[in-house]
Write a protein that holds these residues in place. Structure first.
Motif, short mmCIF file in Angstrom:
data_model
loop_
_atom_site.label_atom_id
_atom_site.label_comp_id
_atom_site.label_asym_id
_atom_site.label_seq_id
_atom_site.Cartn_x
_atom_site.Cartn_y
_atom_site.Cartn_z
N ARG A 116 0.83 -1.21 0.00
CA ARG A 116 0.00 0.00 0.00
C ARG A 116 0.87 1.26 0.00
N ALA A 117 1.92 1.21 0.86
CA ALA A 117 2.83 2.36 0.92
C ALA A 117 3.51 2.58 -0.43
N LYS A 118 3.86 1.49 -1.07
CA LYS A 118 4.51 1.56 -2.38
C LYS A 118 3.58 2.22 -3.40
N ARG A 119 2.32 1.78 -3.43
CA ARG A 119 1.35 2.36 -4.39
C ARG A 119 1.15 3.86 -4.12
N ASP A 120 1.01 4.20 -2.83
CA ASP A 120 0.83 5.62 -2.46
C ASP A 120 2.02 6.45 -2.96
N TRP A 121 3.20 5.92 -2.74
CA TRP A 121 4.40 6.65 -3.15
C TRP A 121 4.43 6.82 -4.67
N CYS A 122 4.13 5.73 -5.38
CA CYS A 122 4.16 5.79 -6.86
C CYS A 122 3.17 6.84 -7.36
N ASN A 123 1.97 6.85 -6.76
CA ASN A 123 0.98 7.85 -7.17
C ASN A 123 1.47 9.26 -6.85
N ARG A 124 2.07 9.40 -5.69
CA ARG A 124 2.50 10.73 -5.23
C ARG A 124 3.60 11.29 -6.15
N VAL A 125 4.61 10.49 -6.39
CA VAL A 125 5.74 11.03 -7.17
C VAL A 125 5.42 11.13 -8.66
N SER A 126 4.39 10.38 -9.08
CA SER A 126 3.99 10.48 -10.49
C SER A 126 3.46 11.89 -10.82
N GLN A 127 3.00 12.58 -9.78
CA GLN A 127 2.48 13.95 -9.98
C GLN A 127 3.60 14.97 -10.12
N ALA A 174 6.00 -0.01 -9.23
CA ALA A 174 4.56 -0.20 -9.01
C ALA A 174 4.16 -1.66 -9.24
N GLN A 175 4.85 -2.31 -10.17
CA GLN A 175 4.52 -3.70 -10.50
C GLN A 175 5.20 -4.72 -9.59
N LEU A 176 6.23 -4.28 -8.91
CA LEU A 176 7.05 -5.22 -8.14
C LEU A 176 6.34 -5.65 -6.86
N GLU A 177 6.38 -6.94 -6.61
CA GLU A 177 5.80 -7.44 -5.36
C GLU A 177 6.83 -7.24 -4.25
N VAL A 178 6.43 -6.52 -3.20
CA VAL A 178 7.41 -6.21 -2.14
C VAL A 178 6.99 -6.86 -0.82
N GLY A 179 7.88 -6.72 0.17
CA GLY A 179 7.58 -7.30 1.48
C GLY A 179 7.80 -8.80 1.49
N LEU A 180 8.78 -9.25 0.73
CA LEU A 180 9.06 -10.69 0.63
C LEU A 180 10.42 -11.00 1.23
N VAL A 181 10.48 -12.09 1.95
CA VAL A 181 11.77 -12.48 2.53
C VAL A 181 12.68 -13.04 1.45
N LYS A 182 12.12 -13.79 0.52
CA LYS A 182 12.95 -14.32 -0.57
C LYS A 182 12.55 -13.65 -1.88
N GLY A 183 13.57 -13.17 -2.60
CA GLY A 183 13.31 -12.48 -3.85
C GLY A 183 12.85 -13.44 -4.91
#
Lengths: 201, 246
Positions: free
Chosen positions: B199-210, B237-246
């Motif tokens: 969620r934080a990632k999406r918020d950031w992507c939206n914010r900086v896209s402006q 925006a597409q990357l799945e984050v919050g994962l222990v193993k990449g």
């Protein structure tokens, strides 16, 4: 130079830790003497007239144990105080080391700023901390010497108790055993104090 | 010693990147520090850790009088970001450190007192440097729970802290991203593990896209320019984050 200073301050901190451990051991032994003296007082009471002298000495030994505990508490407080000073010195030595590296890597303005800084505040702060440590060490040495004198008195009391035990009649063997325990335990304290003195040297 | 590279200059407004220390021990993560100058005023963004202070100080003083730095910005509380605070305070005890309000009682363990810190509210605030207003952009949970980036509307530069960071292989000393596809491989594992919230990632992507961003400057790795900035935001925006193993 900076690395040597860091080693020195690290050694100083380790020395304080060793002193504290030695103090803890003396405090525990002083507590033991206190209990032993209480038992000796009861034993002297049971022995009656023949152990009057022994009873007086046991009371004195108990007072000695309490004085020693107080003295060691003061010593411990002093070493706790010196931890703060040595920590400040360690911090200063670390700062010295980083600034030394910054100076080597810099040229022109950067180097002259660091030179000026080290000449003024920084050098003075380091010298001040070292002087504080030296003053603390002098007080600590004095206090250890005072404690050694007190323990010498305890040693004399223990020897006298041994002599008095010989006049204890049927209780003589038990009184002799107790006074020998006093002598041995006070001997342990003397060895700890000698070790403390060596740490100071 | 690090290298000071001017990445933007117009009139008295300047961005200097302090990068790539060849003498850095391998056990320390490589970091980028950024100095934003406007006239006679300057702010140092993510000043770095204690161990790299000599390299930062020496590179910086070749370009600017370090005594004139009266502001620091810390994107978050990590030691590689701000553990050198006490050293900067030695040179200027009046220096102010802008940091999320969340960390103003934690970071003093590195140095400073109640007068040192200027707390940034969760929504962000402005920092004035010389005649220029810089905006702090919320980036909470990317990766720290109190996290900010800095946007300079004049230079159109976004300092993006750990977002955009890449752990480059030894020998890759390039200041700017040359080949996005190759570069992003070194960023992927880092972002999957360090960035903890979708969620934080999406918020950031939206914010900086402006924002109009010409350069995106991370704290580790190379700088993204022009179209690469848009590509990075899309990739993230597409990357799945919050994962222990990449």
């Amino acid at each position: 130079m900076a690395a040597v200073v860091t080693q020195d301050t690290g050694r100083e901190l380790r020395r304080i830790v060793r002193i504290n451990e030695e103090i803890k051991s003396v405090v525990a032994t002083a507590f033991k003497i206190n209990l032993m003296a209480m038992n000796a007082i009861f034993l002297a009471k049971r022995a009656g007239q023949t152990a009057l002298g022994f009873g007086v000495l046991s009371n004195e030994l108990r007072r000695f144990a309490m004085d020693l505990q107080k003295q060691m508490t003061a010593l411990r407080e002093m070493t706790y105080g010196s931890v703060a000073t040595v920590t400040a010195l360690v911090k200063q030595a670390r700062l010295n080391r980083v600034l030394d590296r910054a100076r080597k890597e810099s040229s022109g303005l950067g180097r002259s700023i660091i030179d000026e800084f080290m000449r003024s505040r920084h050098g003075q702060a380091y010298a001040r901390h070292r002087e504080q440590i030296a003053a603390l060490n002098r007080r600590l040495s004095q206090m250890i010497a005072d404690t050694a004198q007190l323990v010498e008195l305890g040693s004399v009391l223990a020897r006298s108790a041994k002599i008095e035990a010989a006049y204890g009649g049927p209780f003589s063997t038990s009184l002799m055993q107790v006074s020998s325990d006093f002598e041995r335990t006070i001997g342990e304290i003397q060895r700890s104090l000698e070790s403390l003195s060596k740490q100071q040297d | 010693m690090k290298t000071a590279r001017v990445i933007y200059e117009e009139g008295g407004h300047k961005w200097i990147a302090l990068v790539r220390d060849p003498n850095r021990p391998e056990y320390l993560i490589d970091t980028n520090e950024y100095l934003v100058i406007d006239g006679d005023d300057a702010i140092l963004l993510d000043p770095g850790g204690n161990e790299i202070f000599p390299a930062v100080f020496s590179a910086l003083s070749a370009e600017f009088d370090p005594r004139k730095i009266n502001k620091l910005f810390a994107s978050h509380q990590d030691p590689d970001i701000i553990s050198s605070l006490s050293l900067w305070l030695e040179f200027n005890p009046q220096i102010k450190c802008h940091i999320s309000w969340l960390w103003t009682s934690f970071v003093p363990h590195f140095g400073g007192n109640q007068d040192t810190f200027i707390p940034i509210p969760d929504g962000g605030s402005d920092i004035t440097v010389g005649g220029q207003r810089l905006q702090t952009i919320p980036a909470h949970y990317l990766h720290s729970s109190g996290n900010f980036h800095v946007y300079d509307p004049k230079a159109k530069i976004l300092f993006s802290g750990d977002v955009g960071a890449a752990l480059l292989p030894p020998g890759d000393e390039s200041l700017f991203v040359e080949d996005f596809d190759r570069h992003i491989r070194h960023a992927e594992g880092f972002h999957r593990r360090w960035m903890g919230s979708e969620r934080a990632k999406r918020d950031w992507c939206n914010r900086v896209s402006q924002l109009d961003i010409q350069m995106m400057c991370p704290q580790h790795g190379a700088i993204y320019r022009g179209e690469q900035v848009r590509r990075f935001i899309d990739w993230f925006a597409q990357l799945e984050v919050g994962l222990v193993k990449g």
